[in-house]
Design an enzyme around this catalytic site. Structure first.
Site, mmCIF file in Angstrom:
data_model
loop_
_atom_site.group_PDB
_atom_site.id
_atom_site.type_symbol
_atom_site.label_atom_id
_atom_site.label_comp_id
_atom_site.label_asym_id
_atom_site.label_seq_id
_atom_site.Cartn_x
_atom_site.Cartn_y
_atom_site.Cartn_z
ATOM 1 N N ALA A 1 0.839 -1.195 0.000
ATOM 2 C CA ALA A 1 0.000 0.000 0.000
ATOM 3 C C ALA A 1 0.876 1.247 0.000
ATOM 4 O O ALA A 1 1.924 1.288 0.630
ATOM 5 C CB ALA A 1 -0.905 0.004 1.227
ATOM 6 N N CYS A 2 0.405 2.256 -0.719
ATOM 7 C CA CYS A 2 1.094 3.544 -0.706
ATOM 8 C C CYS A 2 0.050 4.640 -0.581
ATOM 9 O O CYS A 2 -1.148 4.375 -0.620
ATOM 10 C CB CYS A 2 1.956 3.732 -1.945
ATOM 11 S SG CYS A 2 1.022 3.999 -3.446
ATOM 12 N N GLY A 3 0.513 5.842 -0.436
ATOM 13 C CA GLY A 3 -0.372 6.967 -0.187
ATOM 14 C C GLY A 3 -1.499 7.130 -1.181
ATOM 15 O O GLY A 3 -2.638 7.371 -0.808
#
Length: 94
Positions: A7-9
């Site tokens: 997951a990333c921003g």
């Protein structure tokens, strides 16, 4: 089979790049796995369906409500194979 979520921003290209690096590391470790990727917003809702969630260290707090069966791993350098391997080993007690 180990189910992993990167997951990333914002869930765009960076989580795809992180996903590819995680796949390289897990393959080298000889693990059977499936890696998906998502934005942090999506990942918070999906985390319960995964064994591991790998995110930037500063985003770990976003996953405070995930079940204990899901290990959230915070990374300082999202592309560091050494850091990914070390922290996955700790999370999985390998």
């Amino acid at each position: 089979m180990l189910k992993v979520l990167a997951a990333c921003g914002n869930g765009m290209g960076s989580s795809q790049i992180i996903k590819m690096r995680i796949e390289q590391v897990l393959k080298a470790m000889g693990l059977e796995f499936k890696v998906d990727h998502a934005s942090v917003g999506e990942a918070k809702g999906q985390a319960k369906n995964y064994d591991l969630v790998l995110v930037a260290q500063q985003l770990v707090k976003e996953f405070s409500n995930v079940p204990e069966s899901c290990k959230v791993v915070g990374l300082i350098n999202l592309l560091s194979a050494q850091e990914i391997e070390a922290k996955v080993k700790i999370a999985l007690n390998l």
